[in-house]
Design a protein around this motif. Structure first.
Motif, PDB file in Angstrom:
ATOM      1  N   PHE A 119      39.363  48.221  35.102  1.00 41.08           N
ATOM      2  CA  PHE A 119      40.817  48.173  34.671  1.00 41.08           C
ATOM      3  C   PHE A 119      40.990  46.954  33.889  1.00 41.08           C
ATOM      4  CE2 PHE A 119      45.320  47.909  35.129  1.00 41.08           C
ATOM      5  CZ  PHE A 119      45.860  49.090  34.505  1.00 41.08           C
ATOM      6  N   GLU A 120      41.850  47.307  32.684  1.00 39.95           N
ATOM      7  CA  GLU A 120      42.363  46.235  32.053  1.00 39.95           C
ATOM      8  C   GLU A 120      43.702  45.873  32.158  1.00 39.95           C
ATOM      9  OE1 GLU A 120      40.454  46.046  28.031  1.00 39.95           O
ATOM     10  OE2 GLU A 120      38.757  46.643  28.722  1.00 39.95           O
ATOM     11  N   PHE A 121      44.236  44.710  32.023  1.00 41.28           N
ATOM     12  CA  PHE A 121      45.642  44.230  32.311  1.00 41.28           C
ATOM     13  C   PHE A 121      45.836  43.191  31.540  1.00 41.28           C
ATOM     14  CE2 PHE A 121      43.729  42.701  36.175  1.00 41.28           C
ATOM     15  CZ  PHE A 121      44.464  41.483  36.310  1.00 41.28           C
ATOM     16  N   GLU A 122      47.259  43.071  31.262  1.00 41.20           N
ATOM     17  CA  GLU A 122      47.325  41.648  30.502  1.00 41.20           C
ATOM     18  C   GLU A 122      48.952  41.163  30.831  1.00 41.20           C
ATOM     19  OE1 GLU A 122      48.766  42.649  26.215  1.00 41.20           O
ATOM     20  OE2 GLU A 122      46.860  44.019  26.705  1.00 41.20           O
ATOM     21  N   PHE A 123      48.948  40.098  30.543  1.00 42.56           N
ATOM     22  CA  PHE A 123      50.616  39.641  30.894  1.00 42.56           C
ATOM     23  C   PHE A 123      50.697  38.201  29.947  1.00 42.56           C
ATOM     24  CE2 PHE A 123      47.888  37.957  33.942  1.00 42.56           C
ATOM     25  CZ  PHE A 123      48.069  36.528  34.258  1.00 42.56           C
ATOM     26  N   VAL A 124      51.771  38.019  29.754  1.00 46.58           N
ATOM     27  CA  VAL A 124      52.368  36.793  28.945  1.00 46.58           C
ATOM     28  C   VAL A 124      53.053  35.945  29.691  1.00 46.58           C
ATOM     29  CG1 VAL A 124      53.406  36.161  26.735  1.00 46.58           C
ATOM     30  CG2 VAL A 124      52.217  38.214  26.811  1.00 46.58           C
ATOM     31  N   VAL A 125      52.808  34.613  29.681  1.00 46.65           N
ATOM     32  CA  VAL A 125      53.429  33.429  30.322  1.00 46.65           C
ATOM     33  C   VAL A 125      53.761  32.321  29.408  1.00 46.65           C
ATOM     34  CG1 VAL A 125      53.164  31.428  32.184  1.00 46.65           C
ATOM     35  CG2 VAL A 125      52.119  33.813  32.594  1.00 46.65           C
ATOM     36  N   GLU A 126      55.141  32.141  29.359  1.00 43.12           N
ATOM     37  CA  GLU A 126      55.647  30.938  28.667  1.00 43.12           C
ATOM     38  C   GLU A 126      55.681  29.662  29.356  1.00 43.12           C
ATOM     39  OE1 GLU A 126      56.965  31.183  25.410  1.00 43.12           O
ATOM     40  OE2 GLU A 126      56.834  33.590  25.411  1.00 43.12           O
ATOM     41  N   HIS A 127      54.809  28.417  28.856  1.00 48.76           N
ATOM     42  CA  HIS A 127      54.894  27.435  29.530  1.00 48.76           C
ATOM     43  C   HIS A 127      54.792  26.246  28.688  1.00 48.76           C
ATOM     44  CE1 HIS A 127      54.145  24.887  33.098  1.00 48.76           C
ATOM     45  NE2 HIS A 127      53.074  24.231  32.206  1.00 48.76           N
ATOM     46  N   GLU A 128      56.082  25.362  29.015  1.00 51.36           N
ATOM     47  CA  GLU A 128      56.419  24.169  28.185  1.00 51.36           C
ATOM     48  C   GLU A 128      56.214  24.320  26.765  1.00 51.36           C
ATOM     49  OE1 GLU A 128      53.590  21.281  29.646  1.00 51.36           O
ATOM     50  OE2 GLU A 128      54.502  20.961  31.553  1.00 51.36           O
ATOM     51  N   THR A 171      52.976  29.800  24.564  1.00 48.89           N
ATOM     52  CA  THR A 171      52.890  31.273  25.156  1.00 48.89           C
ATOM     53  C   THR A 171      51.380  31.467  25.321  1.00 48.89           C
ATOM     54  OG1 THR A 171      54.800  32.013  23.731  1.00 48.89           O
ATOM     55  CG2 THR A 171      53.046  33.694  24.458  1.00 48.89           C
ATOM     56  N   TYR A 172      51.066  31.755  26.464  1.00 46.80           N
ATOM     57  CA  TYR A 172      49.862  32.022  26.963  1.00 46.80           C
ATOM     58  C   TYR A 172      49.513  33.763  27.026  1.00 46.80           C
ATOM     59  CZ  TYR A 172      49.711  27.165  27.346  1.00 46.80           C
ATOM     60  OH  TYR A 172      49.463  25.846  27.070  1.00 46.80           O
ATOM     61  N   HIS A 173      48.826  34.368  26.425  1.00 42.96           N
ATOM     62  CA  HIS A 173      48.802  35.891  26.587  1.00 42.96           C
ATOM     63  C   HIS A 173      47.220  36.125  27.218  1.00 42.96           C
ATOM     64  CE1 HIS A 173      49.007  40.096  24.343  1.00 42.96           C
ATOM     65  NE2 HIS A 173      48.313  40.037  25.511  1.00 42.96           N
ATOM     66  N   HIS A 174      47.335  36.509  28.588  1.00 44.67           N
ATOM     67  CA  HIS A 174      46.260  36.527  29.599  1.00 44.67           C
ATOM     68  C   HIS A 174      45.628  37.874  29.329  1.00 44.67           C
ATOM     69  CE1 HIS A 174      48.759  33.355  31.105  1.00 44.67           C
ATOM     70  NE2 HIS A 174      47.594  32.968  31.959  1.00 44.67           N
ATOM     71  N   LEU A 175      44.450  37.980  29.263  1.00 49.14           N
ATOM     72  CA  LEU A 175      43.698  39.201  28.850  1.00 49.14           C
ATOM     73  C   LEU A 175      42.873  39.363  30.142  1.00 49.14           C
ATOM     74  CD1 LEU A 175      42.718  39.202  25.336  1.00 49.14           C
ATOM     75  CD2 LEU A 175      44.583  40.471  26.569  1.00 49.14           C
ATOM     76  N   CYS A 176      42.834  40.443  31.190  1.00 43.35           N
ATOM     77  CA  CYS A 176      41.870  40.252  32.441  1.00 43.35           C
ATOM     78  C   CYS A 176      41.337  41.854  32.414  1.00 43.35           C
ATOM     79  CB  CYS A 176      42.921  40.034  33.568  1.00 43.35           C
ATOM     80  SG  CYS A 176      43.775  38.647  33.619  1.00 43.35           S
ATOM     81  N   GLN A 177      40.040  41.825  33.341  1.00 43.45           N
ATOM     82  CA  GLN A 177      39.560  43.003  33.458  1.00 43.45           C
ATOM     83  C   GLN A 177      38.883  42.911  34.968  1.00 43.45           C
ATOM     84  OE1 GLN A 177      36.314  44.275  30.761  1.00 43.45           O
ATOM     85  NE2 GLN A 177      36.501  46.361  31.608  1.00 43.45           N
ATOM     86  N   ILE A 178      39.156  43.942  35.544  1.00 46.89           N
ATOM     87  CA  ILE A 178      38.584  44.011  36.872  1.00 46.89           C
ATOM     88  C   ILE A 178      37.205  44.325  36.797  1.00 46.89           C
ATOM     89  CG2 ILE A 178      38.808  45.301  39.346  1.00 46.89           C
ATOM     90  CD1 ILE A 178      41.943  45.709  38.508  1.00 46.89           C
ATOM     91  N   THR A 179      36.550  43.470  37.901  1.00 49.93           N
ATOM     92  CA  THR A 179      34.907  43.246  37.953  1.00 49.93           C
ATOM     93  C   THR A 179      34.573  43.776  39.148  1.00 49.93           C
ATOM     94  OG1 THR A 179      34.952  41.092  38.505  1.00 49.93           O
ATOM     95  CG2 THR A 179      34.651  41.448  36.087  1.00 49.93           C
ATOM     96  N   GLU A 180      35.481  43.759  40.268  1.00 48.55           N
ATOM     97  CA  GLU A 180      34.772  44.124  41.627  1.00 48.55           C
ATOM     98  C   GLU A 180      36.069  44.263  42.396  1.00 48.55           C
ATOM     99  OE1 GLU A 180      31.919  42.255  45.055  1.00 48.55           O
ATOM    100  OE2 GLU A 180      32.615  40.873  43.295  1.00 48.55           O
ATOM    101  N   VAL A 181      35.937  45.499  43.229  1.00 48.43           N
ATOM    102  CA  VAL A 181      36.901  45.892  44.068  1.00 48.43           C
ATOM    103  C   VAL A 181      36.252  46.465  45.280  1.00 48.43           C
ATOM    104  CG1 VAL A 181      38.613  47.558  44.591  1.00 48.43           C
ATOM    105  CG2 VAL A 181      38.390  46.709  42.375  1.00 48.43           C
ATOM    106  N   TRP A 221      39.383  36.540  33.434  1.00 43.97           N
ATOM    107  CA  TRP A 221      40.664  35.829  33.094  1.00 43.97           C
ATOM    108  C   TRP A 221      40.581  35.052  31.708  1.00 43.97           C
ATOM    109  CZ3 TRP A 221      45.244  35.228  36.058  1.00 43.97           C
ATOM    110  CH2 TRP A 221      46.147  33.956  35.842  1.00 43.97           C
ATOM    111  N   ARG A 222      40.975  35.571  30.733  1.00 45.31           N
ATOM    112  CA  ARG A 222      40.890  34.845  29.429  1.00 45.31           C
ATOM    113  C   ARG A 222      42.255  34.884  28.638  1.00 45.31           C
ATOM    114  NH1 ARG A 222      39.509  38.203  25.049  1.00 45.31           N
ATOM    115  NH2 ARG A 222      39.432  40.403  25.723  1.00 45.31           N
ATOM    116  N   TYR A 223      42.222  33.996  27.605  1.00 46.60           N
ATOM    117  CA  TYR A 223      43.329  33.907  26.849  1.00 46.60           C
ATOM    118  C   TYR A 223      43.031  34.343  25.669  1.00 46.60           C
ATOM    119  CZ  TYR A 223      44.704  30.869  30.668  1.00 46.60           C
ATOM    120  OH  TYR A 223      44.904  30.569  32.054  1.00 46.60           O
ATOM    121  N   LYS A 224      44.103  35.362  25.001  1.00 49.21           N
ATOM    122  CA  LYS A 224      44.106  35.819  23.433  1.00 49.21           C
ATOM    123  C   LYS A 224      44.270  34.704  22.612  1.00 49.21           C
ATOM    124  CE  LYS A 224      46.153  39.485  20.657  1.00 49.21           C
ATOM    125  NZ  LYS A 224      46.930  40.553  20.669  1.00 49.21           N
ATOM    126  N   GLY A 225      43.229  34.634  21.795  1.00 46.76           N
ATOM    127  CA  GLY A 225      43.227  33.335  20.682  1.00 46.76           C
ATOM    128  C   GLY A 225      42.497  32.088  20.933  1.00 46.76           C
TER     129      GLY A 225
END
Length: 151
Positions: free
Chosen positions: A50-59, A62-72, A82-86
């Motif tokens: 499963f892939e999910f993403e979220f955006v965080v504003e800090h100082e 803008t950090y656009h996080h891109l994640c994919q579940i590898t183990e459950v 856990w990586r960052y777009k761009g």
């Protein structure tokens, strides 16, 4: 000179919560719970791939996080990339749960930080501070507040 890509570079945070494993697992994997203590996720399902993403504003950034579940492993472990777009780099965040009577010990490991850009924004100390606040304050407070009035 050799490049280290082992766990010595990982951020590891461990905390024990006054809540059973089933409750902590739900808090780590339930979309509505996660929105209240973690990040404002549009979607989340604890399913392999499963892939999910979220955006965080800090100082001002803008950090656009891109994640994919590898183990459950239900009520024991969940891991995701856990990586960052761009931005270069790809890391792995792992949450492990250990029952301790009515309490739960959580171990968070964030490895692969050395793959991110060598800039102040991606400094290891920022990840340490961020995860310490998220796990040590936000998650702890959420679990405490949601234990009140429950038997």
């Amino acid at each position: 000179m050799t490049t280290k890509t082992n766990l010595s570079d990982a951020v590891v945070i461990e905390r024990t919560f006054n809540a059973p494993v089933t409750r902590v697992w739900k808090t780590l994997t339930d979309l509505e719970d996660m929105r209240r203590w973690y990040f404002d996720l549009k979607e989340f399902r604890p399913e392999l791939g499963f892939e999910f993403e979220f955006v965080v504003e800090h100082e001002g950034m803008t950090y656009h996080h891109l994640c994919q579940i590898t183990e459950v492993v239900p009520e024991k472990k969940i891991a995701y990339t856990w990586r960052y777009k761009g931005h270069e780099g790809n890391s792995l965040v792992t949450f492990e749960l250990f029952a301790d009577g009515d309490k739960t010990r959580l171990k968070l490991t964030h490895e692969g930080l050395e793959t991110f850009p060598k800039t102040p924004a991606f400094a290891r100390k920022n990840f340490e501070a961020g995860w310490t606040a998220i796990i040590g304050s936000e998650l702890k407070q959420f679990l405490h507040e949601n234990q009140k009035g429950k038997s």
